[in-house]
Structures are given as structure tokens and as C-alpha cells.
Scaffold this motif. Sequence first.
Motif, mmCIF file in Angstrom:
data_model
loop_
_atom_site.group_PDB
_atom_site.id
_atom_site.type_symbol
_atom_site.label_atom_id
_atom_site.label_comp_id
_atom_site.label_asym_id
_atom_site.label_seq_id
_atom_site.Cartn_x
_atom_site.Cartn_y
_atom_site.Cartn_z
ATOM 1 N N MET A 1 0.842 -1.195 0.000
ATOM 2 C CA MET A 1 0.000 0.000 0.000
ATOM 3 C C MET A 1 0.877 1.245 0.000
ATOM 4 S SD MET A 1 -2.906 0.916 2.785
ATOM 5 C CE MET A 1 -4.275 1.895 2.277
ATOM 6 N N LEU A 2 0.577 2.167 -0.900
ATOM 7 C CA LEU A 2 1.345 3.399 -0.985
ATOM 8 C C LEU A 2 1.043 4.307 0.206
ATOM 9 C CD1 LEU A 2 0.818 4.366 -4.739
ATOM 10 C CD2 LEU A 2 2.788 3.253 -3.724
ATOM 11 N N LYS A 3 2.064 4.999 0.668
ATOM 12 C CA LYS A 3 1.850 5.979 1.716
ATOM 13 C C LYS A 3 1.242 7.226 1.096
ATOM 14 C CE LYS A 3 5.315 4.431 4.896
ATOM 15 N NZ LYS A 3 6.397 4.804 5.786
ATOM 16 N N LYS A 4 0.258 7.801 1.806
ATOM 17 C CA LYS A 4 -0.430 8.992 1.318
ATOM 18 C C LYS A 4 0.172 10.238 1.951
ATOM 19 C CE LYS A 4 -4.848 6.662 0.836
ATOM 20 N NZ LYS A 4 -6.190 6.537 1.381
ATOM 21 N N ILE A 5 0.391 11.222 1.109
ATOM 22 C CA ILE A 5 0.858 12.519 1.582
ATOM 23 C C ILE A 5 -0.144 13.562 1.114
ATOM 24 C CG2 ILE A 5 2.662 14.278 1.420
ATOM 25 C CD1 ILE A 5 4.671 12.002 1.173
ATOM 26 N N MET A 6 -0.576 14.408 2.046
ATOM 27 C CA MET A 6 -1.481 15.489 1.691
ATOM 28 C C MET A 6 -0.673 16.757 1.454
ATOM 29 S SD MET A 6 -4.828 17.025 3.640
ATOM 30 C CE MET A 6 -5.806 15.566 3.277
ATOM 31 N N VAL A 7 -0.889 17.363 0.293
ATOM 32 C CA VAL A 7 -0.258 18.631 -0.058
ATOM 33 C C VAL A 7 -1.351 19.692 -0.046
ATOM 34 C CG1 VAL A 7 0.909 19.933 -1.888
ATOM 35 C CG2 VAL A 7 1.519 17.530 -1.479
ATOM 36 N N ILE A 8 -1.176 20.705 0.802
ATOM 37 C CA ILE A 8 -2.125 21.822 0.855
ATOM 38 C C ILE A 8 -1.364 23.054 0.371
ATOM 39 C CG2 ILE A 8 -3.761 23.130 2.249
ATOM 40 C CD1 ILE A 8 -3.667 20.765 4.277
ATOM 41 N N GLU A 9 -1.598 23.403 -0.882
ATOM 42 C CA GLU A 9 -0.869 24.480 -1.559
ATOM 43 C C GLU A 9 -1.822 25.156 -2.536
ATOM 44 O OE1 GLU A 9 1.315 27.135 -2.888
ATOM 45 O OE2 GLU A 9 2.631 25.784 -1.748
ATOM 46 N N ASP A 10 -1.964 26.482 -2.420
ATOM 47 C CA ASP A 10 -2.920 27.174 -3.292
ATOM 48 C C ASP A 10 -2.304 27.747 -4.570
ATOM 49 O OD1 ASP A 10 -1.570 29.248 -2.086
ATOM 50 O OD2 ASP A 10 -3.363 30.312 -1.422
ATOM 51 N N GLU A 11 -1.013 27.619 -4.750
ATOM 52 C CA GLU A 11 -0.368 28.022 -6.001
ATOM 53 C C GLU A 11 -0.292 26.794 -6.896
ATOM 54 O OE1 GLU A 11 0.519 31.006 -7.059
ATOM 55 O OE2 GLU A 11 -0.144 31.926 -5.192
ATOM 56 N N PRO A 12 -1.091 26.733 -7.969
ATOM 57 C CA PRO A 12 -1.178 25.524 -8.789
ATOM 58 C C PRO A 12 0.157 24.997 -9.318
ATOM 59 C CG PRO A 12 -2.885 27.084 -9.420
ATOM 60 C CD PRO A 12 -1.991 27.792 -8.443
ATOM 61 N N VAL A 13 1.041 25.868 -9.756
ATOM 62 C CA VAL A 13 2.316 25.415 -10.310
ATOM 63 C C VAL A 13 3.170 24.741 -9.229
ATOM 64 C CG1 VAL A 13 4.484 26.172 -11.379
ATOM 65 C CG2 VAL A 13 2.309 27.132 -12.144
ATOM 66 N N ILE A 14 3.231 25.347 -8.059
ATOM 67 C CA ILE A 14 4.021 24.778 -6.968
ATOM 68 C C ILE A 14 3.387 23.470 -6.493
ATOM 69 C CG2 ILE A 14 4.848 25.143 -4.605
ATOM 70 C CD1 ILE A 14 4.941 28.158 -5.304
ATOM 71 N N GLY A 15 2.078 23.466 -6.331
ATOM 72 C CA GLY A 15 1.385 22.254 -5.908
ATOM 73 C C GLY A 15 1.596 21.109 -6.882
ATOM 74 N N GLY A 33 -6.165 22.798 -2.482
ATOM 75 C CA GLY A 33 -5.817 24.209 -2.479
ATOM 76 C C GLY A 33 -6.391 24.991 -1.322
ATOM 77 N N ASP A 34 -7.197 24.332 -0.471
ATOM 78 C CA ASP A 34 -7.778 25.041 0.671
ATOM 79 C C ASP A 34 -7.902 24.109 1.871
ATOM 80 O OD1 ASP A 34 -10.791 24.157 1.117
ATOM 81 O OD2 ASP A 34 -10.427 24.190 -1.052
ATOM 82 N N THR A 35 -8.081 24.704 3.012
ATOM 83 C CA THR A 35 -8.090 23.930 4.253
ATOM 84 C C THR A 35 -9.440 23.316 4.582
ATOM 85 O OG1 THR A 35 -8.501 25.932 5.529
ATOM 86 C CG2 THR A 35 -6.198 25.271 5.236
ATOM 87 N N GLY A 36 -10.523 23.864 4.068
ATOM 88 C CA GLY A 36 -11.851 23.322 4.375
ATOM 89 C C GLY A 36 -11.977 21.870 3.963
ATOM 90 N N LEU A 37 -11.671 21.588 2.729
ATOM 91 C CA LEU A 37 -11.721 20.219 2.234
ATOM 92 C C LEU A 37 -10.638 19.363 2.882
ATOM 93 C CD1 LEU A 37 -13.206 18.314 0.367
ATOM 94 C CD2 LEU A 37 -11.755 19.097 -1.511
ATOM 95 N N ALA A 38 -9.501 19.971 3.164
ATOM 96 C CA ALA A 38 -8.404 19.241 3.806
ATOM 97 C C ALA A 38 -8.833 18.706 5.173
ATOM 98 C CB ALA A 38 -7.184 20.143 3.958
ATOM 99 N N ARG A 39 -9.552 19.504 5.941
ATOM 100 C CA ARG A 39 -10.014 19.048 7.254
ATOM 101 C C ARG A 39 -10.877 17.791 7.130
ATOM 102 N NH1 ARG A 39 -10.421 23.376 11.604
ATOM 103 N NH2 ARG A 39 -9.157 25.070 10.797
ATOM 104 N N LEU A 40 -11.807 17.818 6.182
ATOM 105 C CA LEU A 40 -12.685 16.661 5.982
ATOM 106 C C LEU A 40 -11.892 15.427 5.566
ATOM 107 C CD1 LEU A 40 -15.609 18.405 4.073
ATOM 108 C CD2 LEU A 40 -15.602 17.645 6.461
#
Length: 123
Positions: A1-15, A33-40
Motif C-alpha cells: 500500500m502506498l503511503k499517502k501525503i497530503m499537499v495543501i498548496e494554493d499556487e497551482p504550479v508549486i502544488g 488548495g484550501d483547508t476546508g476540504l483538507a479538514r474533511l
Amino acid sequence: MLKKIMVIEDEPVIGEMMCILLEMEGYEVISLGDTGLARLKLHAQEVAMVMLDLGLKGENGQSMCAYIKAQDDLKNIPVVLVSANQELEQITAEIGADDYIRKPFEMEHFLQKVNNYARLKSA
């Protein structure tokens, strides 16, 4: 199973760049790109670590990191701040983040930090 990493970045190119690097290393990436969905998603999925931009539009990375570290089910997830902020080292210590990466970053340095923290927690 692959390890999951969450990236929260609002600059599309950097993300996108971060996601490509992580996927090339064999990680599964959840990119937001935002924290609301990230929390869920953080409560719904087990992740090995969070790469968190400080300068998000809306809720900033400092507030999001404090939220993660205050939740019993999330507090042990390593949070690495990614920012060009000149006070990044001090902010990291103040809000309880596990580490930081200063933008612009070198690919090898970025991957070294990710690999160190992703190994600490299995997803």
C-alpha cells in the motif's frame, strides 16, 4: 500500500510540482488548495504526512497546523510547512509544526525531508 501525503498548496504550479516529485518517489498524493476540504479528508483518510503552505488564501497554514495538532486523531501526523516566509523557522516552532522547507527549495532537500517524515508514520 502506498503511503499517502497530503499537499495543501494554493499556487497551482508549486502544488503540481510537489505532487509530481512525490508521485515519482512512489507516494500517493492528495492535493488540495484550501483547508476546508483538507479538514474533511484528514479525518476520513489516513495520511503519512501533511505538506502545508503557510500563505494560503482564506485560512492560513498556521491556523491549519494548529487545528491538526489539536485533534486527537490527527496530532501525530507530521506537518511540514512550505513557505518563503522569512520567519519560517520561528513560526514552525511556535505552532508546533514538525519541520519546514523554505521556498524555493531544492528537489533533493524536499524529498529527503518527505522521506524522513513519511517513514515515521505508516499509512
